[in-house]
Design a protein around this motif. Sequence first.
Motif, PDB file in Angstrom:
ATOM      1  N   ALA A  44       0.827  -1.206   0.000  1.00  0.00           N
ATOM      2  CA  ALA A  44       0.000   0.000   0.000  1.00  0.00           C
ATOM      3  C   ALA A  44       0.862   1.257   0.000  1.00  0.00           C
ATOM      4  CB  ALA A  44      -0.941  -0.004   1.214  1.00  0.00           C
ATOM      5  N   MET A  45       1.950   1.244   0.769  1.00  0.00           N
ATOM      6  CA  MET A  45       2.865   2.378   0.767  1.00  0.00           C
ATOM      7  C   MET A  45       3.496   2.571  -0.605  1.00  0.00           C
ATOM      8  SD  MET A  45       2.973   3.959   3.687  1.00  0.00           S
ATOM      9  CE  MET A  45       4.503   4.848   3.435  1.00  0.00           C
ATOM     10  N   ALA A  46       3.852   1.472  -1.255  1.00  0.00           N
ATOM     11  CA  ALA A  46       4.454   1.557  -2.583  1.00  0.00           C
ATOM     12  C   ALA A  46       3.476   2.131  -3.594  1.00  0.00           C
ATOM     13  CB  ALA A  46       4.934   0.172  -3.032  1.00  0.00           C
ATOM     14  N   LEU A  47       2.217   1.719  -3.522  1.00  0.00           N
ATOM     15  CA  LEU A  47       1.209   2.259  -4.439  1.00  0.00           C
ATOM     16  C   LEU A  47       1.018   3.756  -4.214  1.00  0.00           C
ATOM     17  CD1 LEU A  47      -1.456  -0.599  -4.280  1.00  0.00           C
ATOM     18  CD2 LEU A  47       0.014  -0.032  -6.211  1.00  0.00           C
ATOM     19  N   LEU A  48       1.027   4.189  -2.944  1.00  0.00           N
ATOM     20  CA  LEU A  48       0.866   5.604  -2.648  1.00  0.00           C
ATOM     21  C   LEU A  48       2.079   6.403  -3.121  1.00  0.00           C
ATOM     22  CD1 LEU A  48      -1.382   7.237  -1.274  1.00  0.00           C
ATOM     23  CD2 LEU A  48      -0.026   7.205   0.826  1.00  0.00           C
ATOM     24  N   VAL A  49       3.277   5.862  -2.901  1.00  0.00           N
ATOM     25  CA  VAL A  49       4.489   6.523  -3.390  1.00  0.00           C
ATOM     26  C   VAL A  49       4.490   6.577  -4.912  1.00  0.00           C
ATOM     27  CG1 VAL A  49       7.004   6.318  -3.528  1.00  0.00           C
ATOM     28  CG2 VAL A  49       5.848   5.944  -1.351  1.00  0.00           C
ATOM     29  N   ASN A  50       4.008   5.515  -5.542  1.00  0.00           N
ATOM     30  CA  ASN A  50       3.934   5.484  -7.000  1.00  0.00           C
ATOM     31  C   ASN A  50       3.004   6.564  -7.535  1.00  0.00           C
ATOM     32  OD1 ASN A  50       4.491   3.973  -9.603  1.00  0.00           O
ATOM     33  ND2 ASN A  50       2.269   3.818  -9.538  1.00  0.00           N
ATOM     34  N   VAL A  51       1.891   6.772  -6.859  1.00  0.00           N
ATOM     35  CA  VAL A  51       0.958   7.836  -7.253  1.00  0.00           C
ATOM     36  C   VAL A  51       1.622   9.200  -7.143  1.00  0.00           C
ATOM     37  CG1 VAL A  51      -1.155   9.030  -6.543  1.00  0.00           C
ATOM     38  CG2 VAL A  51      -1.139   6.548  -6.724  1.00  0.00           C
ATOM     39  N   LEU A  52       2.387   9.420  -6.060  1.00  0.00           N
ATOM     40  CA  LEU A  52       3.076  10.695  -5.886  1.00  0.00           C
ATOM     41  C   LEU A  52       4.136  10.899  -6.964  1.00  0.00           C
ATOM     42  CD1 LEU A  52       3.545  13.245  -4.228  1.00  0.00           C
ATOM     43  CD2 LEU A  52       5.073  11.927  -2.747  1.00  0.00           C
ATOM     44  N   ILE A  53       4.848   9.837  -7.329  1.00  0.00           N
ATOM     45  CA  ILE A  53       5.864   9.930  -8.374  1.00  0.00           C
ATOM     46  C   ILE A  53       5.222  10.276  -9.717  1.00  0.00           C
ATOM     47  CG2 ILE A  53       7.544   8.610  -9.727  1.00  0.00           C
ATOM     48  CD1 ILE A  53       8.202   7.088  -7.165  1.00  0.00           C
ATOM     49  N   ILE A  54       4.112   9.630 -10.033  1.00  0.00           N
ATOM     50  CA  ILE A  54       3.412   9.909 -11.290  1.00  0.00           C
ATOM     51  C   ILE A  54       2.936  11.351 -11.333  1.00  0.00           C
ATOM     52  CG2 ILE A  54       1.358   9.347 -12.647  1.00  0.00           C
ATOM     53  CD1 ILE A  54       1.678   6.469 -11.758  1.00  0.00           C
ATOM     54  N   VAL A  60       6.333  17.692 -14.096  1.00  0.00           N
ATOM     55  CA  VAL A  60       7.607  18.027 -14.742  1.00  0.00           C
ATOM     56  C   VAL A  60       7.440  18.072 -16.258  1.00  0.00           C
ATOM     57  CG1 VAL A  60       9.962  17.210 -15.181  1.00  0.00           C
ATOM     58  CG2 VAL A  60       9.033  17.152 -12.862  1.00  0.00           C
ATOM     59  N   VAL A  61       6.717  17.097 -16.815  1.00  0.00           N
ATOM     60  CA  VAL A  61       6.473  17.082 -18.256  1.00  0.00           C
ATOM     61  C   VAL A  61       5.678  18.301 -18.686  1.00  0.00           C
ATOM     62  CG1 VAL A  61       5.294  15.849 -20.115  1.00  0.00           C
ATOM     63  CG2 VAL A  61       6.644  14.579 -18.437  1.00  0.00           C
ATOM     64  N   ALA A  74      13.356  11.623 -12.664  1.00  0.00           N
ATOM     65  CA  ALA A  74      13.393  12.739 -11.717  1.00  0.00           C
ATOM     66  C   ALA A  74      12.385  12.542 -10.589  1.00  0.00           C
ATOM     67  CB  ALA A  74      13.115  14.057 -12.455  1.00  0.00           C
ATOM     68  N   GLY A  75      11.197  12.092 -10.936  1.00  0.00           N
ATOM     69  CA  GLY A  75      10.177  11.856  -9.916  1.00  0.00           C
ATOM     70  C   GLY A  75      10.576  10.772  -8.943  1.00  0.00           C
ATOM     71  N   VAL A  76      11.091   9.666  -9.457  1.00  0.00           N
ATOM     72  CA  VAL A  76      11.534   8.576  -8.592  1.00  0.00           C
ATOM     73  C   VAL A  76      12.660   9.029  -7.673  1.00  0.00           C
ATOM     74  CG1 VAL A  76      12.678   6.330  -8.573  1.00  0.00           C
ATOM     75  CG2 VAL A  76      10.796   6.745 -10.165  1.00  0.00           C
ATOM     76  N   THR A  77      13.626   9.765  -8.227  1.00  0.00           N
ATOM     77  CA  THR A  77      14.767  10.219  -7.430  1.00  0.00           C
ATOM     78  C   THR A  77      14.340  11.149  -6.306  1.00  0.00           C
ATOM     79  OG1 THR A  77      16.200  10.045  -9.391  1.00  0.00           O
ATOM     80  CG2 THR A  77      17.002  11.355  -7.521  1.00  0.00           C
TER      81      THR A  77
END
Length: 361
Positions: A44-54, A60-61, A74-77
């Motif tokens: 669940a934490m990974a999915l939430l972090v993934n949403v924030l990265i997206i 940025v785009v 850049a988002g992942v970093t």
Amino acid sequence: MTPDQKDITVRPRLRLSVVRDTCIIATLIVLGLYAGANFLIPLAMALLVNVLIIALSDRVVALTRAPVWLANVAGVTVVLAGLFMIMYVLGSQATQFARSISTYENQFDGAVERVTGLVGNDVTTFIRDNLVSIDMSYVARVLLGSATSLLNQFFLISLYVAFLMAERLAFRKKIQLAAGNPVAAAEFSTMLDAISVSLQRYVGVKTLISLITATISYTVFRSLGLEYAETWAVLTFALNFIPSIGSIIAVFFPAMIALVQFETIIPFLVIVLGCGTIQFLIGNFLDPAMLGRSLNMSTFLVILALTFWTTVWGLIGAFLSVPLTVCILIVFSHIPALRPVAVLMSLDGRLGEDNSQAAAS
């Protein structure tokens, strides 16, 4: 037989078997969430972090017209580096603070005496009788132990995020192939888009607001010379994700430490009045103005979700209570049989499609 009598005879009744099966399924889901917490919480934490990265990569785009892959990197970093720093600060100072908590407990009686002249003997007696019984070392271990445990799971979360980002574009194609029916695939894609948009807005806005609150609070803590200022600032950032009670806890702990650490009561009042006012203004004006009614969740539902997810998943469940409940509400709104439940869960009875139609008209 009158028409009204015919309607009564043909009206479907709620069967006992349906209620029984619903209760059994709900019980199994709750037990599964509780038993599988060690596996589900990092996911669940990974999915939430993934949403924030997206959300960050899309921004940025939009601003720089950079390639998608570069924006994703850049988002992942940025997100993973920020998450690692938060966990590192809490984890590195957890042991040191837990060891020194006994010192604060020994100084507590002197702090209570300083409060006597401010609030009177009756309130002081109440504070002494109720707060002395609290095991502060246990509270510190619970709060900071969760952060340390999350630090240990950081690499697992990062691994999940890496694979989620790698399959971001291919996931929609797999949905179409798995659904088989184009209508079902379109409906499922619409539901996922609604979840993604709501979560991106919530996580993005709450991250920005929590960062502003933590920065202001950290400035106050450092100017006062409060010990473990970095820890309290990070906790302020994290606790702002907990609805309603998070901001209260974020002010309570540093205020108690200031009451014990300093000889005068002025730093305590500065934190309570200054940081408390900041939390009140941001929580009641800036937060609603930026989030608006996009979440459309009942206030009672927010408190109920906070209680439920905290009971099932502990402190991490409190952080995830609103995002998880938003996902459930959106899923229910796209299932005809559960749509009435989604209406009851909403703030004004209007769901996403209803709000879109109202805005268009």
